[in-house]
Enzyme design. Sequence first.
Site, PDB file in Angstrom:
ATOM      1  CG  LEU A   9      34.569-115.973 -19.209  1.00 27.00           C
ATOM      2  CD1 LEU A   9      34.116-116.727 -19.522  1.00 27.00           C
ATOM      3  CD2 LEU A   9      35.694-117.001 -20.482  1.00 27.00           C
ATOM      4  CG  ASP A  10      38.306-113.275 -25.547  1.00 20.31           C
ATOM      5  OD1 ASP A  10      38.341-112.711 -25.184  1.00 20.31           O
ATOM      6  OD2 ASP A  10      38.429-115.018 -26.117  1.00 20.31           O
ATOM      7  N   PRO A  11      33.506-111.767 -25.410  1.00 24.78           N
ATOM      8  CG  PRO A  11      33.359-109.249 -25.939  1.00 24.78           C
ATOM      9  CD  PRO A  11      35.237-110.562 -25.681  1.00 24.78           C
TER      10      PRO A  11
END
Length: 298
Positions: free
Chosen positions: A37-39
């Site tokens: 998952l992206d930050p």
Amino acid sequence: MHGFLNLHKPNGLTSHDCVARVRRLLHLKKVGHGGTLDPKATGVLPIALGKATRLLQFLQSDKAYHATIRFGVQTTTDDLEGDALKADPVPWLTLDAIQAALPQFQGTIQQIPPSFSAIQVQGKRLYELARSGVPVEAPVRTVEVHHVEILDWRSQDFPELDVAITCGAGTYIRAIARDLGYVLGTGATLAALSRTASSGFSLSDSLTLETLESQIQADCFEPIAPVLALQHLTEWRLPADEAKRWCQGQRLPLAPTLSQFAYVRVHHEDGHFLGIGQPVCAEAEWLLIPKLVFEPQF
């Protein structure tokens, strides 16, 4: 400790950060995650603990998201983390126009991943190449988008659309936002993202890092049993003598009815989970070979 953790990833941490936190909290070396998952994205991040890291490849591949798409804005990363390339108000955009365009983003579609993504090209991550200023074309990928449902629409200078998306592995929601903006002639970027389901785990059953820490301190944390995370695989039970042989690496005759499956979940006749088997056809005979022996009883 062997099993899975359904972690609710918070905003601001990378998936690697979450793995490191879990590793420290549990004092466990073997920890891995299923699906980056992206930050800035939140939601379900499946975490494997101990020997269960070997089972990540066998988890369900479908995922579900709630996303907010902002129109009139384009960025270098296809989300709000990147530098703005364009920001022009589009108050004239209508929901009817969006509804007419959305069907082309469902089913089997071709997608170019964002330039800032973890896909490898020539042995390097795309985001590494993008940060170093190296021009590179991301490879076109075929992905599955099962369903896109409109949840909310806010008409304003920079309109926003909330959608629920169910899709297969490898689908970039940022790319859907970007491409929808291109089709509509407005430009668009992903403004917010939450993963509501992944690998058979749902957001409603997830644990935050804070809850996990509290449970560990109270000595009441119990990982999700591997067999529960593998319920989507068909079960095949073996008598004691065959179970022993299978765990030792031997091939066993398999019922032809199971030949349709890529993998099966193998159990001892007493219910004990042994590992993952793979049906193969050898000289017109279907056999069950050990793909992964997880925990033999012998």
